[in-house]
Design a protein around this motif. Structure first.
Motif, PDB file in Angstrom:
ATOM      1  N   SER A 287       0.809  -1.228   0.000  1.00 35.88           N
ATOM      2  CA  SER A 287       0.000   0.000   0.000  1.00 35.88           C
ATOM      3  C   SER A 287       0.840   1.275   0.000  1.00 35.88           C
ATOM      4  O   SER A 287       0.318   2.357  -0.249  1.00 35.88           O
ATOM      5  CB  SER A 287      -0.970  -0.001   1.180  1.00 35.88           C
ATOM      6  N   PHE A 288       2.149   1.139   0.259  1.00 34.20           N
ATOM      7  CA  PHE A 288       3.020   2.325   0.305  1.00 34.20           C
ATOM      8  C   PHE A 288       3.871   2.474  -0.955  1.00 34.20           C
ATOM      9  O   PHE A 288       4.742   3.341  -1.027  1.00 34.20           O
ATOM     10  CB  PHE A 288       3.928   2.280   1.528  1.00 34.20           C
ATOM     11  N   TYR A 289       3.659   1.575  -1.902  1.00 28.22           N
ATOM     12  CA  TYR A 289       4.370   1.629  -3.187  1.00 28.22           C
ATOM     13  C   TYR A 289       3.315   1.670  -4.284  1.00 28.22           C
ATOM     14  O   TYR A 289       2.883   0.641  -4.788  1.00 28.22           O
ATOM     15  CB  TYR A 289       5.299   0.422  -3.332  1.00 28.22           C
ATOM     16  N   THR A 290       2.857   2.881  -4.594  1.00 20.26           N
ATOM     17  CA  THR A 290       1.653   3.026  -5.429  1.00 20.26           C
ATOM     18  C   THR A 290       1.961   3.260  -6.897  1.00 20.26           C
ATOM     19  O   THR A 290       1.147   2.942  -7.744  1.00 20.26           O
ATOM     20  CB  THR A 290       0.785   4.185  -4.896  1.00 20.26           C
ATOM     21  N   VAL A 291       3.135   3.857  -7.210  1.00 22.43           N
ATOM     22  CA  VAL A 291       3.477   4.061  -8.631  1.00 22.43           C
ATOM     23  C   VAL A 291       4.316   2.868  -9.071  1.00 22.43           C
ATOM     24  O   VAL A 291       5.265   2.474  -8.396  1.00 22.43           O
ATOM     25  CB  VAL A 291       4.185   5.414  -8.888  1.00 22.43           C
ATOM     26  N   ARG A 292       3.928   2.260 -10.192  1.00 23.89           N
ATOM     27  CA  ARG A 292       4.522   0.954 -10.520  1.00 23.89           C
ATOM     28  C   ARG A 292       4.939   0.830 -11.985  1.00 23.89           C
ATOM     29  O   ARG A 292       5.019  -0.269 -12.513  1.00 23.89           O
ATOM     30  CB  ARG A 292       3.543  -0.157 -10.141  1.00 23.89           C
ATOM     31  N   HIS A 293       5.202   1.966 -12.616  1.00 21.31           N
ATOM     32  CA  HIS A 293       5.725   1.890 -13.985  1.00 21.31           C
ATOM     33  C   HIS A 293       7.241   1.771 -13.908  1.00 21.31           C
ATOM     34  O   HIS A 293       7.908   2.669 -13.401  1.00 21.31           O
ATOM     35  CB  HIS A 293       5.322   3.122 -14.808  1.00 21.31           C
ATOM     36  N   GLU A 294       7.770   0.660 -14.388  1.00 17.29           N
ATOM     37  CA  GLU A 294       9.188   0.355 -14.189  1.00 17.29           C
ATOM     38  C   GLU A 294      10.057   0.832 -15.350  1.00 17.29           C
ATOM     39  O   GLU A 294       9.717   0.624 -16.502  1.00 17.29           O
ATOM     40  CB  GLU A 294       9.344  -1.163 -14.036  1.00 17.29           C
ATOM     41  N   VAL A 295      11.199   1.442 -14.987  1.00 20.68           N
ATOM     42  CA  VAL A 295      12.213   1.833 -15.973  1.00 20.68           C
ATOM     43  C   VAL A 295      13.546   1.281 -15.479  1.00 20.68           C
ATOM     44  O   VAL A 295      14.001   1.633 -14.386  1.00 20.68           O
ATOM     45  CB  VAL A 295      12.311   3.379 -16.109  1.00 20.68           C
ATOM     46  N   LEU A 296      14.141   0.405 -16.267  1.00 18.22           N
ATOM     47  CA  LEU A 296      15.428  -0.198 -15.876  1.00 18.22           C
ATOM     48  C   LEU A 296      16.565   0.665 -16.400  1.00 18.22           C
ATOM     49  O   LEU A 296      16.614   0.979 -17.588  1.00 18.22           O
ATOM     50  CB  LEU A 296      15.521  -1.615 -16.466  1.00 18.22           C
ATOM     51  N   LEU A 297      17.456   1.058 -15.497  1.00 19.51           N
ATOM     52  CA  LEU A 297      18.593   1.896 -15.883  1.00 19.51           C
ATOM     53  C   LEU A 297      19.905   1.143 -15.697  1.00 19.51           C
ATOM     54  O   LEU A 297      20.165   0.579 -14.625  1.00 19.51           O
ATOM     55  CB  LEU A 297      18.651   3.176 -15.040  1.00 19.51           C
ATOM     56  N   HIS A 298      20.718   1.176 -16.735  1.00 17.41           N
ATOM     57  CA  HIS A 298      22.078   0.641 -16.691  1.00 17.41           C
ATOM     58  C   HIS A 298      23.064   1.809 -16.599  1.00 17.41           C
ATOM     59  O   HIS A 298      22.665   2.962 -16.763  1.00 17.41           O
ATOM     60  CB  HIS A 298      22.345  -0.168 -17.968  1.00 17.41           C
ATOM     61  N   PRO A 299      24.347   1.525 -16.377  1.00 15.50           N
ATOM     62  CA  PRO A 299      25.329   2.608 -16.345  1.00 15.50           C
ATOM     63  C   PRO A 299      25.259   3.482 -17.608  1.00 15.50           C
ATOM     64  O   PRO A 299      25.047   2.969 -18.711  1.00 15.50           O
ATOM     65  CB  PRO A 299      26.663   1.870 -16.258  1.00 15.50           C
ATOM     66  N   CYS A 300      25.421   4.779 -17.397  1.00 14.32           N
ATOM     67  CA  CYS A 300      25.362   5.807 -18.441  1.00 14.32           C
ATOM     68  C   CYS A 300      23.939   6.110 -18.874  1.00 14.32           C
ATOM     69  O   CYS A 300      23.730   6.894 -19.794  1.00 14.32           O
ATOM     70  CB  CYS A 300      26.217   5.487 -19.658  1.00 14.32           C
ATOM     71  N   GLN A 301      22.956   5.521 -18.221  1.00 15.72           N
ATOM     72  CA  GLN A 301      21.566   5.889 -18.508  1.00 15.72           C
ATOM     73  C   GLN A 301      21.066   6.776 -17.376  1.00 15.72           C
ATOM     74  O   GLN A 301      21.510   6.647 -16.232  1.00 15.72           O
ATOM     75  CB  GLN A 301      20.691   4.644 -18.659  1.00 15.72           C
ATOM     76  N   GLN A 302      20.174   7.652 -17.718  1.00 13.19           N
ATOM     77  CA  GLN A 302      19.701   8.633 -16.736  1.00 13.19           C
ATOM     78  C   GLN A 302      18.239   8.947 -16.968  1.00 13.19           C
ATOM     79  O   GLN A 302      17.701   8.707 -18.036  1.00 13.19           O
ATOM     80  CB  GLN A 302      20.549   9.905 -16.836  1.00 13.19           C
ATOM     81  N   LEU A 303      17.613   9.485 -15.933  1.00 13.53           N
ATOM     82  CA  LEU A 303      16.237   9.968 -16.107  1.00 13.53           C
ATOM     83  C   LEU A 303      15.999  11.147 -15.180  1.00 13.53           C
ATOM     84  O   LEU A 303      16.660  11.297 -14.150  1.00 13.53           O
ATOM     85  CB  LEU A 303      15.208   8.859 -15.913  1.00 13.53           C
ATOM     86  N   THR A 304      15.055  11.963 -15.581  1.00  9.25           N
ATOM     87  CA  THR A 304      14.722  13.168 -14.813  1.00  9.25           C
ATOM     88  C   THR A 304      13.361  12.996 -14.164  1.00  9.25           C
ATOM     89  O   THR A 304      12.403  12.597 -14.820  1.00  9.25           O
ATOM     90  CB  THR A 304      14.731  14.406 -15.738  1.00  9.25           C
ATOM     91  N   ILE A 305      13.308  13.263 -12.866  1.00  9.32           N
ATOM     92  CA  ILE A 305      12.067  13.166 -12.105  1.00  9.32           C
ATOM     93  C   ILE A 305      11.544  14.581 -11.906  1.00  9.32           C
ATOM     94  O   ILE A 305      12.215  15.427 -11.298  1.00  9.32           O
ATOM     95  CB  ILE A 305      12.313  12.481 -10.746  1.00  9.32           C
ATOM     96  N   GLU A 306      10.371  14.819 -12.443  1.00  6.61           N
ATOM     97  CA  GLU A 306       9.771  16.140 -12.331  1.00  6.61           C
ATOM     98  C   GLU A 306       9.366  16.411 -10.873  1.00  6.61           C
ATOM     99  O   GLU A 306       9.110  15.470 -10.119  1.00  6.61           O
ATOM    100  CB  GLU A 306       8.540  16.241 -13.242  1.00  6.61           C
ATOM    101  N   PRO A 307       9.297  17.692 -10.495  1.00  4.14           N
ATOM    102  CA  PRO A 307       8.882  18.019  -9.127  1.00  4.14           C
ATOM    103  C   PRO A 307       7.528  17.394  -8.780  1.00  4.14           C
ATOM    104  O   PRO A 307       6.684  17.229  -9.652  1.00  4.14           O
ATOM    105  CB  PRO A 307       8.763  19.547  -9.146  1.00  4.14           C
ATOM    106  N   ALA A 308       7.379  17.064  -7.507  1.00  2.00           N
ATOM    107  CA  ALA A 308       6.108  16.569  -6.952  1.00  2.00           C
ATOM    108  C   ALA A 308       5.619  15.271  -7.592  1.00  2.00           C
ATOM    109  O   ALA A 308       4.445  14.928  -7.481  1.00  2.00           O
ATOM    110  CB  ALA A 308       5.028  17.653  -7.034  1.00  2.00           C
ATOM    111  N   THR A 309       6.512  14.537  -8.263  1.00  2.47           N
ATOM    112  CA  THR A 309       6.151  13.265  -8.893  1.00  2.47           C
ATOM    113  C   THR A 309       6.575  12.111  -7.979  1.00  2.47           C
ATOM    114  O   THR A 309       7.739  12.032  -7.581  1.00  2.47           O
ATOM    115  CB  THR A 309       6.872  13.120 -10.252  1.00  2.47           C
ATOM    116  N   LYS A 310       5.635  11.229  -7.648  1.00  4.11           N
ATOM    117  CA  LYS A 310       5.981  10.095  -6.791  1.00  4.11           C
ATOM    118  C   LYS A 310       6.970   9.177  -7.506  1.00  4.11           C
ATOM    119  O   LYS A 310       6.832   8.933  -8.707  1.00  4.11           O
ATOM    120  CB  LYS A 310       4.723   9.287  -6.440  1.00  4.11           C
TER     121      LYS A 310
END
Ligand code: ZN
Length: 183
Positions: free
Chosen positions: A120-143
């Motif tokens: 119940s405390f892990y509500t967002v469940r879209h998975e993105v697998l990151l390997h070395p040299c991969q990156q992603l940006t998390i927008e403000p206020a996004t779980k």
């Protein structure tokens, strides 16, 4: 509230420093001793926790390195807006190991990704697998939450102003500031 002992804290710091150096990131001994070991007050560091070294954190920019032990999970949280600040925007770049990131969107997380009993405390469940040299940006206020792969992981966190104590967590049991039992 569960707490870390000084011994657990120091051992986790040493392990994290070794991983960071193995990832090719040079750190001083002083920095190694400043690695923050965070069990989020949940009392099972190896399951839910993170080791965080802040290189610098000014009023505008923050750069950290995060080391996660094998399958260690940083609990779901978000960086809320505070006054005129829309909330922390953060880019994570993996240097070593693998990390699975979980964000809002179509649920693709495998059922064993979530720590047992914490569904119940892990509500967002879209998975993105990151390997070395991969990156992603998390927008403000996004779980979001993330979990290291079998070897653990070392990643950079580049962000706007970090106010870690203001972070909001889905699990009401989380205490962000580490509590250590001396002795
Ligand atoms: Zn975050």
């Amino acid at each position: 509230m569960a707490m870390l002992t000084r011994k657990e804290y120091v051992e986790a710091q040493a392990k994290a420093a070794e991983m960071i150096r193995k990832a090719g990131i040079a750190i001083t001994e002083e920095e190694a001793q400043n690695i923050e070991v965070v069990d989020f007050g949940l009392g099972h560091l190896a399951v839910e926790g993170a080791q965080i070294l802040t290189f610098f954190s000014t009023a505008r920019v923050s750069v950290k390195v995060i080391a996660l032990f094998p399958y260690q999970t940083e609990p779901e949280h978000w960086h809320p807006s505070i006054g005129d600040d829309p909330g922390k925007e953060e880019t994570i770049r993996v240097v070593w190991g693998t990390v699975r990131f979980y964000l809002p969107g179509e649920p693709t997380a495998s059922s064993d990704a979530i720590p047992p009993g914490k569904e119940s405390f892990y509500t967002v469940r879209h998975e993105v697998l990151l390997h070395p040299c991969q990156q992603l940006t998390i927008e403000p206020a996004t779980k979001h939450w993330f979990k290291a792969g079998p070897e653990g992981a070392v990643m950079y966190s580049f962000s706007t102003c970090a106010r870690d104590v203001m972070d909001r967590f889905s699990d009401p049991a989380v205490v962000r500031t580490p509590q250590i039992i001396e002795g």
